[in-house]
Design a protein around this motif. Structure first.
Motif, PDB file in Angstrom:
ATOM      1  N   MET A  48      -4.634  -6.880   4.528  1.00 26.60           N
ATOM      2  CA  MET A  48      -5.179  -7.750   5.582  1.00 26.60           C
ATOM      3  C   MET A  48      -4.590  -9.172   5.535  1.00 26.60           C
ATOM      4  N   PRO A  49      -4.596  -9.852   4.395  1.00 28.85           N
ATOM      5  CA  PRO A  49      -3.985 -11.192   4.386  1.00 28.85           C
ATOM      6  C   PRO A  49      -2.483 -11.160   4.664  1.00 28.85           C
ATOM      7  N   ILE A  50      -1.823 -10.104   4.220  1.00 27.41           N
ATOM      8  CA  ILE A  50      -0.386  -9.991   4.466  1.00 27.41           C
ATOM      9  C   ILE A  50      -0.124  -9.834   5.966  1.00 27.41           C
ATOM     10  N   ILE A  51      -0.947  -9.029   6.632  1.00 23.38           N
ATOM     11  CA  ILE A  51      -0.799  -8.851   8.081  1.00 23.38           C
ATOM     12  C   ILE A  51      -1.041 -10.171   8.802  1.00 23.38           C
ATOM     13  N   LEU A  52      -2.078 -10.895   8.397  1.00 23.65           N
ATOM     14  CA  LEU A  52      -2.381 -12.184   9.031  1.00 23.65           C
ATOM     15  C   LEU A  52      -1.262 -13.197   8.793  1.00 23.65           C
ATOM     16  N   LEU A  53      -0.742 -13.256   7.581  1.00 25.10           N
ATOM     17  CA  LEU A  53       0.359 -14.177   7.292  1.00 25.10           C
ATOM     18  C   LEU A  53       1.625 -13.789   8.058  1.00 25.10           C
ATOM     19  N   THR A  54       1.844 -12.489   8.209  1.00 22.99           N
ATOM     20  CA  THR A  54       3.014 -12.038   8.968  1.00 22.99           C
ATOM     21  C   THR A  54       2.902 -12.460  10.427  1.00 22.99           C
ATOM     22  N   TRP A  55       1.722 -12.306  11.020  1.00 23.00           N
ATOM     23  CA  TRP A  55       1.541 -12.716  12.401  1.00 23.00           C
ATOM     24  C   TRP A  55       1.712 -14.236  12.547  1.00 23.00           C
ATOM     25  N   CYS A  56       1.123 -14.967  11.616  1.00 25.61           N
ATOM     26  CA  CYS A  56       1.274 -16.425  11.679  1.00 25.61           C
ATOM     27  C   CYS A  56       2.736 -16.835  11.512  1.00 25.61           C
ATOM     28  N   SER A  57       3.445 -16.183  10.621  1.00 28.53           N
ATOM     29  CA  SER A  57       4.862 -16.486  10.426  1.00 28.53           C
ATOM     30  C   SER A  57       5.670 -16.163  11.671  1.00 28.53           C
ATOM     31  N   PHE A  58       5.378 -15.036  12.312  1.00 25.19           N
ATOM     32  CA  PHE A  58       6.069 -14.674  13.545  1.00 25.19           C
ATOM     33  C   PHE A  58       5.779 -15.707  14.633  1.00 25.19           C
ATOM     34  N   SER A  59       4.510 -16.089  14.747  1.00 24.01           N
ATOM     35  CA  SER A  59       4.140 -17.087  15.761  1.00 24.01           C
ATOM     36  C   SER A  59       4.828 -18.421  15.491  1.00 24.01           C
ATOM     37  N   PRO A  93     -11.429   4.525  -3.022  1.00 23.95           N
ATOM     38  CA  PRO A  93     -11.367   3.151  -3.539  1.00 23.95           C
ATOM     39  C   PRO A  93      -9.955   2.566  -3.525  1.00 23.95           C
ATOM     40  N   LYS A  94      -8.956   3.398  -3.778  1.00 19.56           N
ATOM     41  CA  LYS A  94      -7.579   2.917  -3.764  1.00 19.56           C
ATOM     42  C   LYS A  94      -7.163   2.512  -2.352  1.00 19.56           C
ATOM     43  N   VAL A  95      -7.575   3.312  -1.365  1.00 22.24           N
ATOM     44  CA  VAL A  95      -7.253   2.989   0.022  1.00 22.24           C
ATOM     45  C   VAL A  95      -7.948   1.696   0.436  1.00 22.24           C
ATOM     46  N   MET A  96      -9.208   1.527   0.027  1.00 19.61           N
ATOM     47  CA  MET A  96      -9.941   0.309   0.370  1.00 19.61           C
ATOM     48  C   MET A  96      -9.286  -0.925  -0.259  1.00 19.61           C
ATOM     49  N   MET A  97      -8.871  -0.818  -1.490  1.00 16.12           N
ATOM     50  CA  MET A  97      -8.202  -1.947  -2.151  1.00 16.12           C
ATOM     51  C   MET A  97      -6.868  -2.255  -1.467  1.00 16.12           C
ATOM     52  N   LEU A  98      -6.142  -1.239  -1.118  1.00 15.92           N
ATOM     53  CA  LEU A  98      -4.876  -1.446  -0.424  1.00 15.92           C
ATOM     54  C   LEU A  98      -5.109  -2.121   0.915  1.00 15.92           C
ATOM     55  N   TRP A  99      -6.152  -1.720   1.644  1.00 15.19           N
ATOM     56  CA  TRP A  99      -6.466  -2.347   2.922  1.00 15.19           C
ATOM     57  C   TRP A  99      -6.847  -3.816   2.721  1.00 15.19           C
ATOM     58  N   LEU A 100      -7.617  -4.099   1.681  1.00 19.03           N
ATOM     59  CA  LEU A 100      -7.993  -5.492   1.404  1.00 19.03           C
ATOM     60  C   LEU A 100      -6.778  -6.342   1.050  1.00 19.03           C
ATOM     61  N   ILE A 101      -5.801  -5.753   0.402  1.00 16.67           N
ATOM     62  CA  ILE A 101      -4.580  -6.483   0.071  1.00 16.67           C
ATOM     63  C   ILE A 101      -3.713  -6.656   1.321  1.00 16.67           C
TER      64      ILE A 101
END
Length: 160
Positions: A78-89, A68-76
């Motif tokens: 995902m938006p950070i990864i998407l925002l990072t890609w958008c920021s890089f772009s 459950p901790k790994v799943m929660m960390l992954w859910l947190i």
């Protein structure tokens, strides 16, 4: 602790020993020692197997409790990864706008980066989907079936 002196003899050494032919007593003694050693080895093996099973069970429980901790960390993440890609772009697109002084070229750069990411994701998806079909296992089974069919057909031809 009492250490016997050198000139003293052990109690069993003072008694006369009976002469037994070495050929009749030796195999029985070796056999008993071999059996005892095998039993001891078996006990050690059973103890080792029990320890490994206990360790695996404990680690499996730890993994289940950690899931459950790994799943929660992954859910947190995902938006950070998407925002990072958008920021890089956006940074790359802004750099293109700053260098060329054309807003349309910067927007096109941003769009092309998103399309590039889609192509890379699609390529990885196809690659991983192909791995999930067990291609090597299927090829191995097909090869086995083919060789078995060939062997049976050769045997039937030789019987005729």
């Amino acid at each position: 602790m009492h250490i016997p002196e050198r000139n003293q003899q052990a109690p069993e050494a003072t008694q006369p020993q009976e002469r037994v032919s070495p050929s009749s007593d030796q195999p029985a003694a070796n056999w008993e020692a071999d059996v005892a050693q095998t039993v001891q080895l078996g006990e050690q093996l059973i103890g080792f197997a029990g320890g490994v099973i206990d360790l695996a069970r404990t680690e499996a429980l730890l993994a289940v409790h950690t899931l459950p901790k790994v799943m929660m960390l992954w859910l947190i993440m995902m938006p950070i990864i998407l925002l990072t890609w958008c920021s890089f772009s956006a940074l790359v697109a802004w750099s293109v706008v700053a260098l060329s002084e054309q807003l349309g070229l910067g927007m096109l750069t941003f769009f092309l980066l998103q399309v590039l990411l889609l192509f890379v994701c699609r390529w990885l998806f196809v690659k991983y989907r192909a791995r999930m079909t067990f291609p090597y296992t299927r090829a191995h089974i097909d090869n086995f079936v083919r060789s078995t069919k060939n062997e049976f057909s050769r045997r039937s031809e030789t019987k005729e």
